[in-house]
Design a protein around this motif. Sequence first.
Motif, short mmCIF file in Angstrom:
data_model
loop_
_atom_site.label_atom_id
_atom_site.label_comp_id
_atom_site.label_asym_id
_atom_site.label_seq_id
_atom_site.Cartn_x
_atom_site.Cartn_y
_atom_site.Cartn_z
N UNK A 221 0.83 -1.20 0.00
CA UNK A 221 0.00 0.00 0.00
C UNK A 221 0.87 1.25 0.00
N UNK A 222 1.99 1.19 0.72
CA UNK A 222 2.91 2.34 0.76
C UNK A 222 3.52 2.58 -0.63
N UNK A 223 3.94 1.51 -1.29
CA UNK A 223 4.49 1.65 -2.64
C UNK A 223 3.44 2.25 -3.59
N UNK A 224 2.22 1.74 -3.51
CA UNK A 224 1.17 2.24 -4.41
C UNK A 224 0.81 3.68 -4.10
N UNK A 225 0.80 4.04 -2.83
CA UNK A 225 0.47 5.42 -2.45
C UNK A 225 1.51 6.38 -3.01
N UNK A 226 2.79 6.00 -2.93
CA UNK A 226 3.84 6.87 -3.46
C UNK A 226 3.78 6.94 -4.98
N UNK A 227 3.34 5.84 -5.60
CA UNK A 227 3.22 5.83 -7.06
C UNK A 227 1.95 6.52 -7.53
N UNK A 228 1.02 6.78 -6.59
CA UNK A 228 -0.23 7.46 -6.93
C UNK A 228 -1.23 6.60 -7.68
N UNK A 229 -1.21 5.29 -7.40
CA UNK A 229 -2.15 4.39 -8.07
C UNK A 229 -2.90 3.56 -7.04
N UNK A 230 -4.06 3.04 -7.47
CA UNK A 230 -4.89 2.24 -6.57
C UNK A 230 -4.51 0.77 -6.59
N UNK A 231 -4.27 0.23 -7.80
CA UNK A 231 -3.95 -1.19 -7.96
C UNK A 231 -2.61 -1.34 -8.68
N UNK A 232 -1.94 -2.47 -8.43
CA UNK A 232 -0.64 -2.69 -9.08
C UNK A 232 -0.80 -2.93 -10.58
N UNK A 233 -1.97 -3.41 -11.01
CA UNK A 233 -2.31 -3.55 -12.43
C UNK A 233 -3.79 -3.91 -12.51
N UNK A 234 -4.25 -4.22 -13.70
CA UNK A 234 -5.64 -4.69 -13.86
C UNK A 234 -5.68 -6.09 -14.46
N UNK A 235 -4.63 -6.88 -14.18
CA UNK A 235 -4.55 -8.24 -14.71
C UNK A 235 -5.69 -9.13 -14.21
N UNK A 236 -6.15 -8.90 -12.97
CA UNK A 236 -7.25 -9.68 -12.42
C UNK A 236 -8.44 -8.73 -12.28
N UNK A 237 -9.35 -8.71 -13.24
CA UNK A 237 -10.44 -7.73 -13.24
C UNK A 237 -11.23 -7.72 -11.93
#
Length: 264
Positions: A221-237
């Motif tokens: 969650x910390x990595x995603x927050x710094x990257x400004x995104x909600x999910x790491x990808x959309x590979x699993x809809x």
Amino acid sequence: MREIVVRALSGIIYVALVIGSILYAKESFYAVFYIFMMLCLYEFKNLIHLSYKWTFVVATLIYLNYIETPTLVSKYLHFLLITSLFVPVIYQLFISKITLTSSKLGHYFLALAYIALPFAMLIQVPFINGEYHPKIILSVFVLIWISDTFAYLVGSTIGKTKLYKKVSPNKTVEGALGGMVAALIGGYIISLYLTNIALIHWIIIAFIVFGFGLLGDLIESKFKREAGIKDSSNFIPGHGGFLDRLDSIIFAAPFVYVYLHIIT
């Protein structure tokens, strides 16, 4: 309605793939989780702008080296290794900005410590005295799923006290406690069926899975927050990426691996 159906179907396919690959044969287990590792590395690369060069090659070599034969003979050296690698990663939770992403060396360290080595140790979890015991690693996944599910249910129902608001504002102390209790109960139930590992050890494994799984979730969650995104990808809809689904297990697996191989 369509989103719910898509989310349910993709979740079922993901769970079926995990369970099927584990139970079918050790070779399918190795193959599927190698693909999972590569996908997680790809997603992680996008989170921290990781260079492709050598990262996938080194991760593959580490993974292949751990197939049935771990790199280090000493069980305690393994514990020292994962502790020395994970402490700097865990430390990133408590500082305002992740410092390990500021250099190329930090990028490679994260790829090794956060993705490659945990997957390499994860595939060693079901091997006890050289024999493949698929129900052991499957039980670890079940503990993760139980903990996550009940943490969500309890947190969304009665959760009020924020666990770590600046990193994951939706997580609550009440939810975490609910997940912990559920994992411990799950460990007890599993011990009734997998009697080759004593009850006390399943309880400890459940606590390891809960504690380090929660840390893994918070760190991603910390990595995603710094990257400004909600999910790491959309590979699993409907569920995000593979790193979103595997963040808890890859952080908990090395400690489960060491504990199992110390007691057996």
